[in-house]
Write a protein that holds these residues in place. Structure first.
Motif, PDB file in Angstrom:
ATOM      1  N   GLY A 108      19.764  36.593  35.023  1.00 30.55           N
ATOM      2  CA  GLY A 108      20.776  37.545  34.606  1.00 30.55           C
ATOM      3  C   GLY A 108      21.341  38.438  35.695  1.00 30.55           C
ATOM      4  N   GLN A 109      20.960  38.231  36.938  1.00 30.84           N
ATOM      5  CA  GLN A 109      21.469  39.051  38.040  1.00 30.84           C
ATOM      6  C   GLN A 109      22.917  38.689  38.377  1.00 30.84           C
ATOM      7  OE1 GLN A 109      17.753  38.266  40.644  1.00 30.84           O
ATOM      8  NE2 GLN A 109      18.563  40.210  41.388  1.00 30.84           N
ATOM      9  N   HIS A 110      23.611  39.667  38.960  1.00 33.14           N
ATOM     10  CA  HIS A 110      24.971  39.430  39.446  1.00 33.14           C
ATOM     11  C   HIS A 110      25.002  39.647  40.957  1.00 33.14           C
ATOM     12  CE1 HIS A 110      29.276  38.861  38.841  1.00 33.14           C
ATOM     13  NE2 HIS A 110      29.442  39.756  39.803  1.00 33.14           N
ATOM     14  N   PHE A 111      25.774  38.815  41.665  1.00 31.07           N
ATOM     15  CA  PHE A 111      25.768  38.803  43.123  1.00 31.07           C
ATOM     16  C   PHE A 111      27.190  38.932  43.660  1.00 31.07           C
ATOM     17  CE2 PHE A 111      22.196  36.475  41.474  1.00 31.07           C
ATOM     18  CZ  PHE A 111      21.121  36.866  42.252  1.00 31.07           C
TER      19      PHE A 111
ATOM     20  N   CYS B  24      26.515  15.907  41.860  1.00 29.34           N
ATOM     21  CA  CYS B  24      26.201  17.166  41.190  1.00 29.34           C
ATOM     22  C   CYS B  24      27.314  18.199  41.390  1.00 29.34           C
ATOM     23  CB  CYS B  24      24.879  17.706  41.742  1.00 29.34           C
ATOM     24  SG  CYS B  24      23.851  18.547  40.534  1.00 29.34           S
ATOM     25  N   ILE B  25      27.897  18.239  42.589  1.00 33.03           N
ATOM     26  CA  ILE B  25      29.018  19.138  42.839  1.00 33.03           C
ATOM     27  C   ILE B  25      30.175  18.806  41.900  1.00 33.03           C
ATOM     28  CG2 ILE B  25      30.752  19.839  44.544  1.00 33.03           C
ATOM     29  CD1 ILE B  25      28.004  20.998  45.093  1.00 33.03           C
ATOM     30  N   ALA B  26      30.354  17.542  41.598  1.00 31.23           N
ATOM     31  CA  ALA B  26      31.437  17.121  40.700  1.00 31.23           C
ATOM     32  C   ALA B  26      31.291  17.714  39.297  1.00 31.23           C
ATOM     33  CB  ALA B  26      31.485  15.599  40.620  1.00 31.23           C
ATOM     34  N   GLN B  27      30.087  18.162  38.932  1.00 32.71           N
ATOM     35  CA  GLN B  27      29.855  18.749  37.607  1.00 32.71           C
ATOM     36  C   GLN B  27      30.251  20.222  37.539  1.00 32.71           C
ATOM     37  OE1 GLN B  27      28.655  17.078  34.980  1.00 32.71           O
ATOM     38  NE2 GLN B  27      28.000  15.170  35.926  1.00 32.71           N
ATOM     39  N   LEU B  28      30.534  20.846  38.680  1.00 32.34           N
ATOM     40  CA  LEU B  28      30.689  22.300  38.697  1.00 32.34           C
ATOM     41  C   LEU B  28      31.918  22.797  37.957  1.00 32.34           C
ATOM     42  CD1 LEU B  28      29.551  23.263  42.315  1.00 32.34           C
ATOM     43  CD2 LEU B  28      28.259  23.358  40.177  1.00 32.34           C
ATOM     44  N   ALA B  29      32.881  21.931  37.705  1.00 35.64           N
ATOM     45  CA  ALA B  29      34.049  22.364  36.928  1.00 35.64           C
ATOM     46  C   ALA B  29      33.643  22.863  35.546  1.00 35.64           C
ATOM     47  CB  ALA B  29      35.044  21.207  36.809  1.00 35.64           C
ATOM     48  N   ASP B  30      32.505  22.408  35.055  1.00 37.14           N
ATOM     49  CA  ASP B  30      32.034  22.794  33.727  1.00 37.14           C
ATOM     50  C   ASP B  30      30.817  23.715  33.780  1.00 37.14           C
ATOM     51  OD1 ASP B  30      33.980  21.192  32.381  1.00 37.14           O
ATOM     52  OD2 ASP B  30      32.779  19.419  32.861  1.00 37.14           O
ATOM     53  N   VAL B  31      30.559  24.299  34.947  1.00 36.19           N
ATOM     54  CA  VAL B  31      29.454  25.253  35.102  1.00 36.19           C
ATOM     55  C   VAL B  31      30.048  26.621  35.431  1.00 36.19           C
ATOM     56  CG1 VAL B  31      27.356  25.827  36.378  1.00 36.19           C
ATOM     57  CG2 VAL B  31      27.915  23.431  35.932  1.00 36.19           C
ATOM     58  N   PRO B  32      29.845  27.637  34.619  1.00 32.67           N
ATOM     59  CA  PRO B  32      30.514  28.939  34.802  1.00 32.67           C
ATOM     60  C   PRO B  32      29.887  29.801  35.906  1.00 32.67           C
ATOM     61  CG  PRO B  32      29.129  29.001  32.852  1.00 32.67           C
ATOM     62  CD  PRO B  32      29.050  27.594  33.363  1.00 32.67           C
ATOM     63  N   LEU B  33      29.921  29.315  37.135  1.00 35.08           N
ATOM     64  CA  LEU B  33      29.311  30.056  38.234  1.00 35.08           C
ATOM     65  C   LEU B  33      30.006  31.384  38.503  1.00 35.08           C
ATOM     66  CD1 LEU B  33      28.480  27.264  40.863  1.00 35.08           C
ATOM     67  CD2 LEU B  33      26.944  28.395  39.239  1.00 35.08           C
ATOM     68  N   ALA B  34      31.287  31.487  38.170  1.00 35.97           N
ATOM     69  CA  ALA B  34      32.016  32.735  38.407  1.00 35.97           C
ATOM     70  C   ALA B  34      31.421  33.912  37.644  1.00 35.97           C
ATOM     71  CB  ALA B  34      33.484  32.563  38.021  1.00 35.97           C
ATOM     72  N   SER B  35      30.617  33.634  36.636  1.00 31.49           N
ATOM     73  CA  SER B  35      30.025  34.715  35.858  1.00 31.49           C
ATOM     74  C   SER B  35      28.828  35.354  36.562  1.00 31.49           C
ATOM     75  CB  SER B  35      29.586  34.194  34.481  1.00 31.49           C
ATOM     76  OG  SER B  35      28.555  33.226  34.609  1.00 31.49           O
ATOM     77  N   VAL B  36      28.302  34.712  37.611  1.00 34.97           N
ATOM     78  CA  VAL B  36      27.131  35.272  38.297  1.00 34.97           C
ATOM     79  C   VAL B  36      27.439  35.738  39.716  1.00 34.97           C
ATOM     80  CG1 VAL B  36      25.442  34.008  36.930  1.00 34.97           C
ATOM     81  CG2 VAL B  36      26.351  32.973  39.005  1.00 34.97           C
ATOM     82  N   ALA B  37      28.630  35.456  40.243  1.00 34.46           N
ATOM     83  CA  ALA B  37      29.011  35.936  41.568  1.00 34.46           C
ATOM     84  C   ALA B  37      30.520  36.072  41.654  1.00 34.46           C
ATOM     85  CB  ALA B  37      28.503  35.003  42.667  1.00 34.46           C
ATOM     86  N   ASP B  38      30.960  37.036  42.447  1.00 33.03           N
ATOM     87  CA  ASP B  38      32.395  37.297  42.580  1.00 33.03           C
ATOM     88  C   ASP B  38      33.085  36.288  43.497  1.00 33.03           C
ATOM     89  OD1 ASP B  38      32.078  39.643  41.022  1.00 33.03           O
ATOM     90  OD2 ASP B  38      31.405  40.730  42.808  1.00 33.03           O
ATOM     91  N   GLN B  39      32.388  35.850  44.545  1.00 33.40           N
ATOM     92  CA  GLN B  39      32.985  34.977  45.550  1.00 33.40           C
ATOM     93  C   GLN B  39      32.102  33.751  45.758  1.00 33.40           C
ATOM     94  OE1 GLN B  39      35.911  36.094  46.719  1.00 33.40           O
ATOM     95  NE2 GLN B  39      35.730  38.108  45.775  1.00 33.40           N
TER      96      GLN B  39
ATOM     97  N   LEU C  45      40.220  37.229  53.222  1.00 36.28           N
ATOM     98  CA  LEU C  45      40.281  38.606  53.728  1.00 36.28           C
ATOM     99  C   LEU C  45      40.766  39.564  52.638  1.00 36.28           C
ATOM    100  CD1 LEU C  45      41.851  37.825  57.220  1.00 36.28           C
ATOM    101  CD2 LEU C  45      39.524  38.665  56.809  1.00 36.28           C
ATOM    102  N   GLN C  46      41.754  39.149  51.881  1.00 31.19           N
ATOM    103  CA  GLN C  46      42.280  40.003  50.811  1.00 31.19           C
ATOM    104  C   GLN C  46      41.245  40.194  49.706  1.00 31.19           C
ATOM    105  OE1 GLN C  46      45.887  37.915  49.783  1.00 31.19           O
ATOM    106  NE2 GLN C  46      47.117  39.006  51.302  1.00 31.19           N
ATOM    107  N   ARG C  47      40.545  39.123  49.342  1.00 28.42           N
ATOM    108  CA  ARG C  47      39.572  39.215  48.255  1.00 28.42           C
ATOM    109  C   ARG C  47      38.341  40.024  48.663  1.00 28.42           C
ATOM    110  NH1 ARG C  47      37.993  33.880  45.519  1.00 28.42           N
ATOM    111  NH2 ARG C  47      37.554  35.279  43.774  1.00 28.42           N
ATOM    112  N   ALA C  48      38.094  40.120  49.978  1.00 35.00           N
ATOM    113  CA  ALA C  48      36.994  40.967  50.453  1.00 35.00           C
ATOM    114  C   ALA C  48      37.386  42.440  50.459  1.00 35.00           C
ATOM    115  CB  ALA C  48      36.579  40.544  51.858  1.00 35.00           C
ATOM    116  N   GLY C  49      38.682  42.713  50.285  1.00 34.27           N
ATOM    117  CA  GLY C  49      39.148  44.090  50.333  1.00 34.27           C
ATOM    118  C   GLY C  49      39.189  44.656  51.730  1.00 34.27           C
TER     119      GLY C  49
END
Length: 391
Positions: free
Chosen positions: A27-30, A41-56, A115-119
């Motif tokens: 449940g941690q956020h990074f 396995c990388i090909a499966q990531l379109a259906d894995v919600p990784l954006a919910s656990v890290a911003d970048q 660079l923009q997304r890092a602020g």
């Protein structure tokens, strides 16, 4: 707070992968996540919600699999995460698809987005990480340097598959690509250290590149490159080129006035052509001297641990929170049955700290001449210190 955590999965479906990762991340956020794994396995990531656990995010496919402090995962369904929580740091990632042959534009677009997304659009990052398809590396590094200058270390590895059949993938946290540049910029709150080197030594065989075009080596000392290389090896290679050339790449000297001994950037022969030319996995410059390099299995097995020890020695009090290590995929294919030895060496060198090792088809790093370079059969190590270590 600064923390590094890894997680892995050996599942074959997106739902099972996500279940494995959720259990380990608790449940941690990074702020940032690096994901590497077998292309299946990388090909499966379109259906894995990784954006919910890290911003970048930045990631891609790794030859055969991956390795973390938790084990060696060299099988088709294998994937690992390297997660950074840094409450006082800033991280950004960006990507762009390579349209046609316009690698330069894709690199600039990906870097600008990162660079923009890092602020921090007007602040030079402490380190840049890049991921791209094989064959684009020199152009990517050139563009990053034109934007940020020569003093910012750029590390990374080219996405890979198991057999150079072109199944490599890149990932940016939102989509999966086959021909994209993905770049991450790091502004960490802790000290970092890095090292870029190989496990090869020069032989007495040397010659001048008298004709070349990019990665196509045509002549050495005005003779067909295949003839010279075969003579240096004292044998002819007619098939399975990478398997037979991995221990015998070509090296060009890194020129640096303060070096007591010459150090080399390596180019791996990958194909021999009927006209006598040799196709390489890195560019060679006409007029430069090439040397036949050599290594042995024992050196390849021990080198990663040695690199980690050298890199760790630069950190305050040698304290390390974790590290990212790039290990050449061709080297892996030569010693894959003995990778437990590598795992134990790295684990000992880092004192049990979390790490991720990816196996790439081209390595990028900051060489001893303070220049970002692309090479083959190289080792790249980036370590992060601890938040309370005294600088």
């Amino acid at each position: 707070m600064f923390e590094i955590k890894t997680a892995h999965s050996k599942a074959s479906t997106a739902a099972e992968i996500w279940q494995d990762l959720q259990q380990q991340l608790a449940g941690q956020h990074f702020q940032f996540g690096l994901v590497m794994g077998h292309h299946s396995c990388i090909a499966q990531l379109a259906d894995v919600p990784l954006a919910s656990v890290a911003d970048q995010w930045l990631g891609g496919s790794s030859c055969l699999g991956v390795m973390t402090e938790q084990g060696v995962f060299l099988q088709q369904d294998s994937l690992a995460l390297f997660m950074i929580r840094d409450d006082d740091g800033h991280y950004g990632s960006g990507s762009a698809v390579i349209e046609g042959v316009n690698i330069a534009k894709a690199t600039r677009d990906a870097l600008t987005s990162a660079l923009q997304r890092a602020g921090r659009p007007f602040q030079v990052p402490e380190l840049v990480w890049c991921m791209q398809p094989p064959g684009t590396e020199e152009a990517v590094l050139k563009q990053i340097e034109q934007v940020l200058g020569k003093k910012v270390p750029v590390y990374g590895g080219s996405s890979a598959d198991d057999d150079v059949s072109g199944q490599w993938l890149q990932y940016d946290g939102r989509a999966i690509h086959q021909q994209a540049v993905v770049i991450a910029v790091f502004y960490p709150s802790v000290a970092i250290s890095h090292f870029f080197h190989s496990g090869y030594i020069p032989t007495e065989h040397k010659g001048i590149v008298t004709k070349s075009q990019g990665r196509l080596l045509q002549e050495i000392d005005h003779q067909p490159a295949v003839e010279v290389y075969s003579r240096w090896l004292n044998r002819k290679i007619t098939s399975n080129y990478m398997q037979q050339t991995t221990l015998h790449p070509l090296g060009s000297v890194i020129e640096h006035s303060q070096l007591d001994v010459p150090l080399y950037m390596l180019s791996l022969p990958t194909n021999f052509h009927p006209d006598g030319s040799i196709e390489l996995f890195a560019e060679v410059e006409q007029g430069k001297q090439l040397c036949l390099m050599t290594s042995e299995v024992s050196r390849l097995l021990s080198r990663t641990g040695t690199m980690c020890e050298c890199t760790r020695s630069v950190l305050p009090a040698q304290r390390v929170s974790g590290g990212i290590i790039v290990f050449c995929g061709a080297c892996l294919l030569s010693i894959k049955d003995q990778m437990e030895f590598v795992h134990n060496n790295v684990k000992q060198a880092l004192g049990g700290a979390p790490f991720l090792i990816a196996f790439t088809f081209g390595e990028q790093g900051y060489a001893v001449d303070q220049t970002n370079r692309h090479g083959n059969l190289m080792y790249a190590t980036v370590l992060f210190g601890e938040a309370d270590a005294q600088y």
